[in-house]
Design a protein around this motif. Sequence first.
Motif, PDB file in Angstrom:
ATOM      1  N   PHE A 238      42.874  47.403  32.436  1.00 21.18           N
ATOM      2  CA  PHE A 238      42.160  46.383  33.196  1.00 21.18           C
ATOM      3  C   PHE A 238      42.508  46.537  34.668  1.00 21.18           C
ATOM      4  O   PHE A 238      43.675  46.678  35.023  1.00 21.18           O
ATOM      5  CB  PHE A 238      42.573  44.983  32.723  1.00 21.18           C
ATOM      6  N   LYS A 239      41.463  46.509  35.517  1.00 21.33           N
ATOM      7  CA  LYS A 239      41.662  46.616  36.966  1.00 21.33           C
ATOM      8  C   LYS A 239      40.944  45.455  37.636  1.00 21.33           C
ATOM      9  O   LYS A 239      39.870  45.034  37.187  1.00 21.33           O
ATOM     10  CB  LYS A 239      41.094  47.933  37.497  1.00 21.33           C
ATOM     11  N   ILE A 240      41.503  44.970  38.742  1.00 22.26           N
ATOM     12  CA  ILE A 240      40.909  43.864  39.476  1.00 22.26           C
ATOM     13  C   ILE A 240      41.179  44.041  40.959  1.00 22.26           C
ATOM     14  O   ILE A 240      42.210  44.598  41.353  1.00 22.26           O
ATOM     15  CB  ILE A 240      41.457  42.506  38.965  1.00 22.26           C
ATOM     16  N   GLY A 241      40.226  43.575  41.770  1.00 19.15           N
ATOM     17  CA  GLY A 241      40.395  43.641  43.217  1.00 19.15           C
ATOM     18  C   GLY A 241      39.218  43.015  43.930  1.00 19.15           C
ATOM     19  O   GLY A 241      38.260  42.560  43.306  1.00 19.15           O
ATOM     20  N   ALA A 242      39.278  43.010  45.235  1.00 13.09           N
ATOM     21  CA  ALA A 242      38.183  42.462  46.034  1.00 13.09           C
ATOM     22  C   ALA A 242      36.903  43.277  45.830  1.00 13.09           C
ATOM     23  O   ALA A 242      35.803  42.741  45.884  1.00 13.09           O
ATOM     24  CB  ALA A 242      38.577  42.443  47.512  1.00 13.09           C
TER      25      ALA A 242
ATOM     26  N   ASP B 237      49.652  40.059  42.206  1.00 11.07           N
ATOM     27  CA  ASP B 237      49.577  39.193  43.391  1.00 11.07           C
ATOM     28  C   ASP B 237      48.137  38.789  43.687  1.00 11.07           C
ATOM     29  O   ASP B 237      47.871  37.645  44.072  1.00 11.07           O
ATOM     30  CB  ASP B 237      50.157  39.897  44.623  1.00 11.07           C
ATOM     31  N   PHE B 238      47.192  39.722  43.518  1.00 13.61           N
ATOM     32  CA  PHE B 238      45.787  39.421  43.780  1.00 13.61           C
ATOM     33  C   PHE B 238      45.307  38.301  42.867  1.00 13.61           C
ATOM     34  O   PHE B 238      44.696  37.340  43.326  1.00 13.61           O
ATOM     35  CB  PHE B 238      44.923  40.678  43.591  1.00 13.61           C
ATOM     36  N   VAL B 239      45.587  38.414  41.570  1.00 13.88           N
ATOM     37  CA  VAL B 239      45.165  37.389  40.610  1.00 13.88           C
ATOM     38  C   VAL B 239      45.817  36.051  40.941  1.00 13.88           C
ATOM     39  O   VAL B 239      45.144  35.018  41.019  1.00 13.88           O
ATOM     40  CB  VAL B 239      45.487  37.806  39.159  1.00 13.88           C
ATOM     41  N   ALA B 240      47.133  36.045  41.149  1.00 10.05           N
ATOM     42  CA  ALA B 240      47.841  34.800  41.457  1.00 10.05           C
ATOM     43  C   ALA B 240      47.275  34.144  42.713  1.00 10.05           C
ATOM     44  O   ALA B 240      47.195  32.914  42.802  1.00 10.05           O
ATOM     45  CB  ALA B 240      49.334  35.065  41.612  1.00 10.05           C
ATOM     46  N   GLY B 241      46.837  34.945  43.661  1.00  7.37           N
ATOM     47  CA  GLY B 241      46.267  34.425  44.899  1.00  7.37           C
ATOM     48  C   GLY B 241      44.924  33.735  44.719  1.00  7.37           C
ATOM     49  O   GLY B 241      44.457  33.025  45.615  1.00  7.37           O
ATOM     50  N   LEU B 242      44.288  33.921  43.565  1.00  5.54           N
ATOM     51  CA  LEU B 242      42.998  33.280  43.299  1.00  5.54           C
ATOM     52  C   LEU B 242      43.149  31.910  42.625  1.00  5.54           C
ATOM     53  O   LEU B 242      42.165  31.203  42.426  1.00  5.54           O
ATOM     54  CB  LEU B 242      42.136  34.185  42.408  1.00  5.54           C
ATOM     55  N   ALA B 243      44.376  31.510  42.306  1.00  6.91           N
ATOM     56  CA  ALA B 243      44.621  30.291  41.527  1.00  6.91           C
ATOM     57  C   ALA B 243      43.976  29.047  42.131  1.00  6.91           C
ATOM     58  O   ALA B 243      43.442  28.216  41.396  1.00  6.91           O
ATOM     59  CB  ALA B 243      46.119  30.066  41.345  1.00  6.91           C
ATOM     60  N   TYR B 244      44.009  28.899  43.419  1.00  7.73           N
ATOM     61  CA  TYR B 244      43.518  27.669  44.052  1.00  7.73           C
ATOM     62  C   TYR B 244      42.229  27.879  44.829  1.00  7.73           C
ATOM     63  O   TYR B 244      41.830  27.034  45.623  1.00  7.73           O
ATOM     64  CB  TYR B 244      44.614  27.081  44.948  1.00  7.73           C
ATOM     65  N   LYS B 245      41.571  29.001  44.583  1.00  4.94           N
ATOM     66  CA  LYS B 245      40.297  29.301  45.242  1.00  4.94           C
ATOM     67  C   LYS B 245      39.151  28.687  44.444  1.00  4.94           C
ATOM     68  O   LYS B 245      39.252  28.496  43.232  1.00  4.94           O
ATOM     69  CB  LYS B 245      40.072  30.809  45.341  1.00  4.94           C
ATOM     70  N   THR B 246      38.065  28.405  45.122  1.00  6.69           N
ATOM     71  CA  THR B 246      36.858  27.886  44.473  1.00  6.69           C
ATOM     72  C   THR B 246      35.642  28.634  44.993  1.00  6.69           C
ATOM     73  O   THR B 246      35.721  29.394  45.956  1.00  6.69           O
ATOM     74  CB  THR B 246      36.680  26.379  44.748  1.00  6.69           C
ATOM     75  N   GLY B 247      34.515  28.397  44.340  1.00  2.26           N
ATOM     76  CA  GLY B 247      33.266  29.021  44.763  1.00  2.26           C
ATOM     77  C   GLY B 247      33.369  30.534  44.728  1.00  2.26           C
ATOM     78  O   GLY B 247      34.066  31.116  43.899  1.00  2.26           O
ATOM     79  N   GLN B 248      32.674  31.174  45.657  1.00  6.04           N
ATOM     80  CA  GLN B 248      32.664  32.630  45.697  1.00  6.04           C
ATOM     81  C   GLN B 248      34.019  33.218  46.074  1.00  6.04           C
ATOM     82  O   GLN B 248      34.280  34.389  45.828  1.00  6.04           O
ATOM     83  CB  GLN B 248      31.575  33.127  46.646  1.00  6.04           C
ATOM     84  N   ASP B 249      34.907  32.392  46.626  1.00  2.00           N
ATOM     85  CA  ASP B 249      36.257  32.874  46.940  1.00  2.00           C
ATOM     86  C   ASP B 249      37.058  33.176  45.683  1.00  2.00           C
ATOM     87  O   ASP B 249      38.090  33.837  45.754  1.00  2.00           O
ATOM     88  CB  ASP B 249      37.010  31.851  47.790  1.00  2.00           C
ATOM     89  N   SER B 250      36.604  32.665  44.519  1.00  4.05           N
ATOM     90  CA  SER B 250      37.313  32.926  43.258  1.00  4.05           C
ATOM     91  C   SER B 250      36.715  34.106  42.507  1.00  4.05           C
ATOM     92  O   SER B 250      37.093  34.376  41.369  1.00  4.05           O
ATOM     93  CB  SER B 250      37.285  31.679  42.365  1.00  4.05           C
ATOM     94  N   GLU B 251      35.816  34.839  43.130  1.00  2.00           N
ATOM     95  CA  GLU B 251      35.180  35.995  42.502  1.00  2.00           C
ATOM     96  C   GLU B 251      35.898  37.290  42.878  1.00  2.00           C
ATOM     97  O   GLU B 251      36.508  37.379  43.939  1.00  2.00           O
ATOM     98  CB  GLU B 251      33.710  36.087  42.912  1.00  2.00           C
ATOM     99  N   ALA B 252      35.791  38.272  41.986  1.00  2.00           N
ATOM    100  CA  ALA B 252      36.438  39.565  42.226  1.00  2.00           C
ATOM    101  C   ALA B 252      35.729  40.640  41.416  1.00  2.00           C
ATOM    102  O   ALA B 252      34.973  40.348  40.484  1.00  2.00           O
ATOM    103  CB  ALA B 252      37.910  39.505  41.824  1.00  2.00           C
ATOM    104  N   TYR B 253      36.004  41.878  41.762  1.00  2.00           N
ATOM    105  CA  TYR B 253      35.564  43.018  40.958  1.00  2.00           C
ATOM    106  C   TYR B 253      36.544  43.152  39.798  1.00  2.00           C
ATOM    107  O   TYR B 253      37.765  43.072  39.981  1.00  2.00           O
ATOM    108  CB  TYR B 253      35.563  44.304  41.793  1.00  2.00           C
ATOM    109  N   PHE B 254      36.020  43.367  38.588  1.00  2.00           N
ATOM    110  CA  PHE B 254      36.867  43.546  37.411  1.00  2.00           C
ATOM    111  C   PHE B 254      36.330  44.707  36.597  1.00  2.00           C
ATOM    112  O   PHE B 254      35.118  44.861  36.444  1.00  2.00           O
ATOM    113  CB  PHE B 254      36.872  42.269  36.556  1.00  2.00           C
TER     114      PHE B 254
ATOM    115  N   ILE C  70      32.390  44.354  36.157  1.00  4.08           N
ATOM    116  CA  ILE C  70      31.754  43.098  36.568  1.00  4.08           C
ATOM    117  C   ILE C  70      31.980  42.954  38.067  1.00  4.08           C
ATOM    118  O   ILE C  70      33.112  42.778  38.520  1.00  4.08           O
ATOM    119  CB  ILE C  70      32.348  41.900  35.800  1.00  4.08           C
ATOM    120  N   GLU C  71      30.909  43.054  38.834  1.00  5.16           N
ATOM    121  CA  GLU C  71      30.999  43.056  40.300  1.00  5.16           C
ATOM    122  C   GLU C  71      31.521  41.740  40.878  1.00  5.16           C
ATOM    123  O   GLU C  71      32.331  41.742  41.780  1.00  5.16           O
ATOM    124  CB  GLU C  71      29.627  43.371  40.919  1.00  5.16           C
ATOM    125  N   ASN C  72      31.014  40.617  40.418  1.00  7.06           N
ATOM    126  CA  ASN C  72      31.390  39.315  40.970  1.00  7.06           C
ATOM    127  C   ASN C  72      31.938  38.413  39.874  1.00  7.06           C
ATOM    128  O   ASN C  72      31.493  37.275  39.717  1.00  7.06           O
ATOM    129  CB  ASN C  72      30.190  38.663  41.658  1.00  7.06           C
TER     130      ASN C  72
END
Length: 149
Positions: free
Chosen positions: A15-19, A78-95, A107-109
Amino acid sequence: MGAVTGVYPVFNNVFKIGADKNSAKTVADMESFSVAIDGNVEEWTPMEQEGWVRRLKTGCGITISLSGKRNIGDIGNDFVAGLAYKTGQDSEAYFEWVMPDGTTIAIENAVINVTAGGGDSTNVEPLEFEVMSNGKPTITTTEDTTTGK
C-alpha cells in the motif's frame, strides 16, 4: 516483487499513499487490512419473470481499512497521521494497492479517514485509517500489462 501464484502471506500486499503518485510512499508498521466493497444494486420484479426478482449492479465503492502502529519519522506514516484533523478536499490523497498477483488499484482522490489513536500507557500508539474510493479507481490487472490493454 514479481507476481505471486498459489497461496501467499498477507504481507505480500503493498500500500502506498501520498499527495500524488510521485510522492506516494508505503506506510511503515501497518499490521492488518480489510476490504469492503459496497455495491449499489437496483431490484425490480417484472411480470414476465413470474415473481422472480431481476437485479442490476448500478454502482460500486471500496473502503480499505488499515491498522498498525504510529511511526514518527516514516514518510508514509507521518503523511497519514497528518490527515487526522483535515476535512474536505484537504483529507484526500493518492492511494495505490499492489496485490500479490500484480493487480494495482489506484485511487487519485481517495478520502482518508484516520479513525484511531491513543491507548494504555504501556501500549504502542496505534494508527488506524480508512481509504475510501472517491470516483472510479484505475484498476490495472496483470492481463492488462502483458497484453497492453
